[in-house]
Design a protein around this motif. Sequence first.
Motif, PDB file in Angstrom:
ATOM      1  N   SER A   1       0.854  -1.189   0.000  1.00  0.00           N
ATOM      2  CA  SER A   1       0.000   0.000   0.000  1.00  0.00           C
ATOM      3  C   SER A   1       0.883   1.230   0.000  1.00  0.00           C
ATOM      4  O   SER A   1       1.945   1.233   0.600  1.00  0.00           O
ATOM      5  CB  SER A   1      -0.887   0.047   1.244  1.00  0.00           C
ATOM      6  OG  SER A   1      -1.840  -0.977   1.173  1.00  0.00           O
TER       7      SER A   1
ATOM      8  N   LEU B   1      -1.453   3.105  -4.057  1.00  0.00           N
ATOM      9  CA  LEU B   1      -1.545   1.647  -4.130  1.00  0.00           C
ATOM     10  C   LEU B   1      -2.363   1.177  -2.929  1.00  0.00           C
ATOM     11  O   LEU B   1      -2.165   1.660  -1.812  1.00  0.00           O
ATOM     12  CB  LEU B   1      -0.151   1.007  -4.085  1.00  0.00           C
ATOM     13  CG  LEU B   1       0.784   1.315  -5.253  1.00  0.00           C
ATOM     14  CD1 LEU B   1       2.105   0.594  -5.065  1.00  0.00           C
ATOM     15  CD2 LEU B   1       0.152   0.932  -6.578  1.00  0.00           C
TER      16      LEU B   1
ATOM     17  N   ILE C   1      -1.983  -4.278  -2.533  1.00  0.00           N
ATOM     18  CA  ILE C   1      -1.706  -5.089  -3.724  1.00  0.00           C
ATOM     19  C   ILE C   1      -0.986  -6.371  -3.315  1.00  0.00           C
ATOM     20  O   ILE C   1       0.035  -6.309  -2.637  1.00  0.00           O
ATOM     21  CB  ILE C   1      -0.775  -4.320  -4.682  1.00  0.00           C
ATOM     22  CG1 ILE C   1      -1.391  -2.983  -5.050  1.00  0.00           C
ATOM     23  CG2 ILE C   1      -0.400  -5.161  -5.873  1.00  0.00           C
ATOM     24  CD1 ILE C   1      -1.943  -2.912  -6.403  1.00  0.00           C
TER      25      ILE C   1
ATOM     26  N   GLY D   1      -1.656   3.077 -11.366  1.00  0.00           N
ATOM     27  CA  GLY D   1      -0.644   2.666 -10.391  1.00  0.00           C
ATOM     28  C   GLY D   1       0.297   1.590 -10.911  1.00  0.00           C
ATOM     29  O   GLY D   1       1.036   0.997 -10.137  1.00  0.00           O
TER      30      GLY D   1
ATOM     31  N   THR E   1       3.659   0.416  -8.907  1.00  0.00           N
ATOM     32  CA  THR E   1       3.858  -0.960  -8.461  1.00  0.00           C
ATOM     33  C   THR E   1       5.258  -1.434  -8.828  1.00  0.00           C
ATOM     34  O   THR E   1       5.979  -2.012  -8.010  1.00  0.00           O
ATOM     35  CB  THR E   1       2.821  -1.876  -9.131  1.00  0.00           C
ATOM     36  OG1 THR E   1       1.528  -1.327  -8.895  1.00  0.00           O
ATOM     37  CG2 THR E   1       2.888  -3.280  -8.584  1.00  0.00           C
TER      38      THR E   1
ATOM     39  N   LEU F   1      -5.311  -3.263 -12.815  1.00  0.00           N
ATOM     40  CA  LEU F   1      -5.328  -2.323 -11.699  1.00  0.00           C
ATOM     41  C   LEU F   1      -6.343  -1.227 -11.982  1.00  0.00           C
ATOM     42  O   LEU F   1      -6.543  -0.812 -13.127  1.00  0.00           O
ATOM     43  CB  LEU F   1      -3.954  -1.668 -11.537  1.00  0.00           C
ATOM     44  CG  LEU F   1      -2.826  -2.508 -10.945  1.00  0.00           C
ATOM     45  CD1 LEU F   1      -1.546  -1.693 -10.928  1.00  0.00           C
ATOM     46  CD2 LEU F   1      -3.187  -2.945  -9.544  1.00  0.00           C
TER      47      LEU F   1
ATOM     48  N   GLY G   1      -5.290   1.976  -8.048  1.00  0.00           N
ATOM     49  CA  GLY G   1      -4.416   1.425  -7.028  1.00  0.00           C
ATOM     50  C   GLY G   1      -4.827   0.083  -6.466  1.00  0.00           C
ATOM     51  O   GLY G   1      -4.148  -0.469  -5.624  1.00  0.00           O
TER      52      GLY G   1
END
Lengths: 267, 258, 272
Positions: free
Chosen positions: A8, A18, A21, A40, A44, A226, A229
Amino acid sequence: MLEVKGLSKRLPTGKTILNDISFRVDKGEFVALLGASGAGKSMTMRAIAGLTSVTAGEVVFSGESGKCYTTITASGKTSGKDLRRARRNIGVIFQGSNLVKRLPVLDNVMIGRLGRIHPLRSWLYGFTDQEASEAMAALERVGMAGFASRRTGSLSGGEVQRVAIARAIFQRPLLYLADEPVSSLDPKNAEAIMQLMQPLAREHPILGAFHQPGMVMHYCTRVIALHKGSIIYNGAPNLSAKQLDEIYCGQADRPEATQELTAAAES
Amino acid sequence: MTWSEFSFERYRRYLPAAAIFIVAVAASAYLSEVSLTDLRRGILKGLSLLTLFFPPDWSACKDMLQPALVTLVICLVATPIGAAFSIVFGLAAARNIAPEWLRLTARTVIAVERGLPEIVILLVLVAAFGLGPFAGVMALAIGSIGMLGKLLADAIEEIDPRVLDAVAAVGATPWQVIRHAVLPEVLPALVANSIFRFEVNVRASVLLGAVGAGGIGYELDAAINQLEYSRATMAVLMILLLVFLSERASDWVRSKVL
Amino acid sequence: MSASLAVPSNVLPSVRFRRRMALLVVCCASVAAFLIYLKVDPIEFFRDFHFVSDLIKQMMPPDLRLLWVKHGLWTSLLQTVAMAFFGTLIGSIIAVILALFAAGNTSPSWALRLGVRTLLAVERSTPNIVVLLVLLIAVGIGPFAATLSLCIGTVGMFGKLFADAIEQVDPLPGEALIAAGASRLQVIRYATLPQVAPSVVANVFYAFDVNLRLAVALGIFGGGGIGFELHLAQSVLRYKDMLACVILILVLINVMERIADALRRRLFLQEV
Ligand SMILES: Nc1ncnc2c1ncn2[C@@H]1O[C@H](COP(=O)(O)OP(=O)(O)O)[C@@H](O)[C@H]1O
Ligand SMILES: [Mg+2]
């Protein structure tokens, strides 16, 4: 192989970039990150390469020898040495514009090994002839051997992208990250680059961000989508028109849409 | 536009600015002791002195060669030394390389070096080391660091951060990033700027020489002080030749390097 | 397999390493040779470092009381600015006029053009100090000589630049005026000059910046301004005063730079 756990990132302003994830990438996979601009994808990948900070979660990946590397954790920075060790095992294929323009093509490829040579050697001697001929082999693999002594700034977009891939190949990483490697290219060049990456992925997995669903369906083994986020889809690459619509047109804001997508992925 | 169209109203808003400007011109003319009578007398005197200046004292040519060479060598030493140190200062003053405290220190030092004319630096150095080429070399080198360091720092700050990130992402240390990405991107510009600075230094070293750094500038000053005007003309010709040759040479080097 | 393809020799690391080393050795050796020729010993600098520390001890603290104890100092500061200002102003005006004669599209005759171009080229490469030393004989010691040499220097610095700028103006507006029956001078006034004005103004500001520093330097010889005060303090070994002058020069140049910046911003904002 690569494990992203609950990543995050929140800005001090409260904006979420984010949101929790988590995914895995295993040997032999060619995983595509899809999502509208600003979803995002780049963040990532920057997090996986340890180029940014996160507010929660961690990224771990293990080599063939079973050794584990942690590139990033929420608890602050990994030590410089550990990060360096982890990074040299991740080959990042940036957009081609990120090569050093005034250096010859061959030097840009050899930069891929910097993580493995002693910093003093960098200053006192530089690379060896042996490394240069290996770099030539990497260039040959992407069809750019004839350009070795050209100034990188004078290459075209497709050529530059191939050099960026050659740098990553020469680096001999355990995992490739590719942030929109074909976005600035014409369809023919884009196709050629994808054809280069496909066999690479069989040796070491690739995680790439793309904007071309058609190509992704053809070359990739899995898609992670995605939205703002969050992961809204993680499954097979053959997406239906409706699913694409949901990914790109932002209808995924509705919770039921996400459920539909996930259900489709599981079926 | 004809005179009938002229109206005072149109220009009214420029009036205060114009008034300030005129006062500034008048005040500066007064302070710098501008006088047309002096100018007229000066021109007349200059014309009458022409016979003293010409023909040049060709026999002095031999005496001038050595000082001209000294001037040239002073610049040939000072410019590369300044360029080498400017790399250190340029890196230390670049936002994307150096930590904030170092950057501010380096920027301040560079600003002081740039702000002071070389001759001021020279006078201070002469107070420490006495007259001679050493003070001249130091003064020119310090001046060069100021200019080259600032240009270099600005060039480094303009490098695309993604290029540096991409090199860091293969596991390179910050010093490796400097060696393999930062320096290759900015060194060609540094070489070009140093060549330009060399030309500037040749001209400046004549002035420094006249104050006491030695070389051809000193010869000129001495000749004029001893009222040997035709010898002074010879020195001037030598200076012009030196400047001309240095310009040619730097053009040539530039075309070779770039 | 990896050695299947030969690396081009111009990017072969060992070849390039050897070339770099050779260059480094040549550069270091020639700098060393030059230093020996000048009889300058860099090691002496460190051995005799006590000179520097002595000087610093003698200079500290700078005697800034000078500002109100010594009455002439303010005048000297203003005089330096005045020399630079006046020299820049008159020099720029002369430079523009000469540039009109030196530019191919405005010059009345090619012979004149060649003559003016040669004059500008000579002026350009003559160091200011040479001009000043000659002027000192003609008009006598004083700030006027320095101001005049700044004028001449400015003409040399910018005459060619302005001439090149004039040659690059768009000919169309001028041709339109000629078609409407305008005279040569009118074309220059209404078509040529407006096009070069922005670059001329920008360069005039730059010239002032350069001339201010030169005014400090030339003052040392010309007998005027803060440069002269500095030289005086240095030659009578009043190092506290000297450091005060250095600081004043630094402040002066900085303040003038700011004022010029503010003016430039206003001027260009107004034009847009
Ligand atoms: N340095 C940054 N500071 C603040 N916000 C950022 C920064 N970089 C990216 N973002 C934000 O993070 C979000 C994700 O960006 P990014 O990962 O680049 O998207 P993508 O690559 O999917 O197009 C965007 O909303 C963007 O505005
Ligand atoms: Mg992106």
